[in-house]
Design a protein around this motif. Sequence first.
Motif, PDB file in Angstrom:
ATOM      1  N   ALA A 188       0.844  -1.191   0.000  1.00  0.00           N
ATOM      2  CA  ALA A 188       0.000   0.000   0.000  1.00  0.00           C
ATOM      3  C   ALA A 188       0.883   1.245   0.000  1.00  0.00           C
ATOM      4  CB  ALA A 188      -0.904   0.000   1.224  1.00  0.00           C
ATOM      5  N   ILE A 189       0.359   2.357  -0.520  1.00  0.00           N
ATOM      6  CA  ILE A 189       1.122   3.603  -0.561  1.00  0.00           C
ATOM      7  C   ILE A 189       1.484   4.052   0.851  1.00  0.00           C
ATOM      8  CG2 ILE A 189      -0.955   5.054  -0.572  1.00  0.00           C
ATOM      9  CD1 ILE A 189       2.398   5.721  -2.442  1.00  0.00           C
ATOM     10  N   GLY A 190       0.619   3.781   1.836  1.00  0.00           N
ATOM     11  CA  GLY A 190       0.946   4.128   3.212  1.00  0.00           C
ATOM     12  C   GLY A 190       2.167   3.385   3.711  1.00  0.00           C
ATOM     13  N   THR A 191       2.326   2.132   3.271  1.00  0.00           N
ATOM     14  CA  THR A 191       3.504   1.359   3.653  1.00  0.00           C
ATOM     15  C   THR A 191       4.759   1.989   3.075  1.00  0.00           C
ATOM     16  OG1 THR A 191       2.209  -0.668   3.740  1.00  0.00           O
ATOM     17  CG2 THR A 191       4.592  -0.919   3.536  1.00  0.00           C
ATOM     18  N   LEU A 192       4.657   2.455   1.825  1.00  0.00           N
ATOM     19  CA  LEU A 192       5.807   3.125   1.207  1.00  0.00           C
ATOM     20  C   LEU A 192       6.225   4.320   2.056  1.00  0.00           C
ATOM     21  CD1 LEU A 192       6.344   4.000  -2.528  1.00  0.00           C
ATOM     22  CD2 LEU A 192       6.640   5.757  -0.786  1.00  0.00           C
ATOM     23  N   TYR A 193       5.260   5.134   2.474  1.00  0.00           N
ATOM     24  CA  TYR A 193       5.602   6.331   3.238  1.00  0.00           C
ATOM     25  C   TYR A 193       6.103   6.000   4.646  1.00  0.00           C
ATOM     26  CZ  TYR A 193       3.833   9.518  -0.308  1.00  0.00           C
ATOM     27  OH  TYR A 193       3.652  10.240  -1.471  1.00  0.00           O
ATOM     28  N   ARG A 194       5.685   4.870   5.186  1.00  0.00           N
ATOM     29  CA  ARG A 194       6.227   4.482   6.489  1.00  0.00           C
ATOM     30  C   ARG A 194       7.708   4.133   6.379  1.00  0.00           C
ATOM     31  NH1 ARG A 194       1.128   2.178   7.268  1.00  0.00           N
ATOM     32  NH2 ARG A 194       1.800   0.108   6.580  1.00  0.00           N
ATOM     33  N   HIS A 195       8.073   3.514   5.281  1.00  0.00           N
ATOM     34  CA  HIS A 195       9.480   3.152   5.078  1.00  0.00           C
ATOM     35  C   HIS A 195      10.306   4.334   4.575  1.00  0.00           C
ATOM     36  CE1 HIS A 195       9.458  -1.302   5.627  1.00  0.00           C
ATOM     37  NE2 HIS A 195       8.170  -1.156   5.363  1.00  0.00           N
ATOM     38  N   PHE A 196       9.693   5.152   3.706  1.00  0.00           N
ATOM     39  CA  PHE A 196      10.397   6.269   3.073  1.00  0.00           C
ATOM     40  C   PHE A 196       9.488   7.493   3.126  1.00  0.00           C
ATOM     41  CE2 PHE A 196      11.798   2.328   1.042  1.00  0.00           C
ATOM     42  CZ  PHE A 196      13.162   2.387   1.303  1.00  0.00           C
ATOM     43  N   PRO A 197       9.640   8.341   4.139  1.00  0.00           N
ATOM     44  CA  PRO A 197       8.710   9.461   4.338  1.00  0.00           C
ATOM     45  C   PRO A 197       8.633  10.446   3.175  1.00  0.00           C
ATOM     46  CG  PRO A 197       9.985   9.049   6.322  1.00  0.00           C
ATOM     47  CD  PRO A 197      10.590   8.200   5.251  1.00  0.00           C
ATOM     48  N   THR A 198       9.717  10.565   2.387  1.00  0.00           N
ATOM     49  CA  THR A 198       9.701  11.495   1.261  1.00  0.00           C
ATOM     50  C   THR A 198      10.202  10.794  -0.002  1.00  0.00           C
ATOM     51  OG1 THR A 198      11.977  12.321   1.456  1.00  0.00           O
ATOM     52  CG2 THR A 198      10.304  13.347   2.868  1.00  0.00           C
ATOM     53  N   ARG A 199       9.876  11.403  -1.142  1.00  0.00           N
ATOM     54  CA  ARG A 199      10.361  10.886  -2.430  1.00  0.00           C
ATOM     55  C   ARG A 199      11.888  10.808  -2.444  1.00  0.00           C
ATOM     56  NH1 ARG A 199       8.647  10.652  -7.746  1.00  0.00           N
ATOM     57  NH2 ARG A 199       6.604  11.455  -7.111  1.00  0.00           N
ATOM     58  N   LEU A 200      12.542  11.835  -1.895  1.00  0.00           N
ATOM     59  CA  LEU A 200      14.002  11.853  -1.933  1.00  0.00           C
ATOM     60  C   LEU A 200      14.604  10.767  -1.055  1.00  0.00           C
ATOM     61  CD1 LEU A 200      14.759  15.689  -2.008  1.00  0.00           C
ATOM     62  CD2 LEU A 200      14.940  14.035  -3.881  1.00  0.00           C
ATOM     63  N   ASP A 201      13.943  10.411   0.045  1.00  0.00           N
ATOM     64  CA  ASP A 201      14.419   9.287   0.854  1.00  0.00           C
ATOM     65  C   ASP A 201      14.446   8.008   0.015  1.00  0.00           C
ATOM     66  OD1 ASP A 201      14.691  10.803   3.201  1.00  0.00           O
ATOM     67  OD2 ASP A 201      12.607  10.465   3.769  1.00  0.00           O
ATOM     68  N   LEU A 202      13.376   7.776  -0.724  1.00  0.00           N
ATOM     69  CA  LEU A 202      13.295   6.586  -1.567  1.00  0.00           C
ATOM     70  C   LEU A 202      14.289   6.670  -2.718  1.00  0.00           C
ATOM     71  CD1 LEU A 202      11.933   3.920  -2.286  1.00  0.00           C
ATOM     72  CD2 LEU A 202      10.131   5.225  -3.457  1.00  0.00           C
ATOM     73  N   LEU A 203      14.413   7.846  -3.328  1.00  0.00           N
ATOM     74  CA  LEU A 203      15.342   8.013  -4.438  1.00  0.00           C
ATOM     75  C   LEU A 203      16.774   7.717  -4.021  1.00  0.00           C
ATOM     76  CD1 LEU A 203      15.889   8.985  -7.364  1.00  0.00           C
ATOM     77  CD2 LEU A 203      16.152  11.289  -6.411  1.00  0.00           C
ATOM     78  N   LEU A 204      17.193   8.246  -2.886  1.00  0.00           N
ATOM     79  CA  LEU A 204      18.566   8.017  -2.437  1.00  0.00           C
ATOM     80  C   LEU A 204      18.811   6.546  -2.117  1.00  0.00           C
ATOM     81  CD1 LEU A 204      19.285  11.155  -0.224  1.00  0.00           C
ATOM     82  CD2 LEU A 204      20.170  10.638  -2.501  1.00  0.00           C
ATOM     83  N   ALA A 205      17.827   5.890  -1.544  1.00  0.00           N
ATOM     84  CA  ALA A 205      17.967   4.454  -1.280  1.00  0.00           C
ATOM     85  C   ALA A 205      18.095   3.680  -2.587  1.00  0.00           C
ATOM     86  CB  ALA A 205      16.775   3.954  -0.473  1.00  0.00           C
ATOM     87  N   ALA A 206      17.300   4.074  -3.582  1.00  0.00           N
ATOM     88  CA  ALA A 206      17.335   3.387  -4.868  1.00  0.00           C
ATOM     89  C   ALA A 206      18.642   3.632  -5.617  1.00  0.00           C
ATOM     90  CB  ALA A 206      16.145   3.826  -5.727  1.00  0.00           C
ATOM     91  N   LEU A 207      19.185   4.840  -5.490  1.00  0.00           N
ATOM     92  CA  LEU A 207      20.400   5.208  -6.225  1.00  0.00           C
ATOM     93  C   LEU A 207      21.690   4.820  -5.509  1.00  0.00           C
ATOM     94  CD1 LEU A 207      19.589   8.777  -7.612  1.00  0.00           C
ATOM     95  CD2 LEU A 207      19.447   6.586  -8.803  1.00  0.00           C
ATOM     96  N   GLU A 208      21.577   4.271  -4.328  1.00  0.00           N
ATOM     97  CA  GLU A 208      22.782   3.991  -3.537  1.00  0.00           C
ATOM     98  C   GLU A 208      23.851   3.211  -4.307  1.00  0.00           C
ATOM     99  OE1 GLU A 208      24.128   2.101   0.781  1.00  0.00           O
ATOM    100  OE2 GLU A 208      22.014   2.156   0.212  1.00  0.00           O
TER     101      GLU A 208
END
Length: 220
Positions: A51-71
Amino acid sequence: MTLSDAQTTRTPWRRDAQERHDRLIAAARREFAVRGVDASLEGIARDADVAIGTLYRHFPTRLDLLLAALEPRLQEFTEGSTIALTMDDPWEAFVYYLENLFSLQTGDRGFNDFLSRRFPGNADTERIHDRLCREIEDVLTRAQNARAVRTDITLADIVNLIWSSGRMIDATSTTAPNAWRRHLYLMLDAYRAQRAHPIPEPPMTDKQLYDSMVHLSTAS
């Protein structure tokens, strides 16, 4: 219930949470690579089967997710930069640095976008971009001091090259995926000190460069 029983009960939840976290990163890498940093977070959540809520629990912002993905890309880029900064020949180091940078842009629109933009207000991305700028200036200055690169080339000129190569990579990714190398080597010839001719337009200032990179983020 004993402590051991409680640990046994909580362990599956932690394993499930880690699995969701890993699926989100994997989905984000796929989506950002294809669609760039503005990829749909809802689409990433669907791809990860959460769920989208699960995404935000793990990564509160788009940039949090982006940095994790680009690591992995950022780590690979850092390793290439370290190699360039320790090479004996300043010109070869300059060429290696740029070729490594553009090869990592290829096939990853998210990384391409990240290199081209600034995200003011986010300390992590600002720190990474500041480090990249220092590395570019170190490699460039070393080549200029060795009289291999013309002295009027600036950081802004290299970022302009990143922008133009990024656009070319986008345009040719499915038709001529290595076209960027021809463009790079044509520009490298233009950067050689012995090729220098007066340029009628002054380089962008640091503020103009920064504001332009921010504009790319806000205009998307």
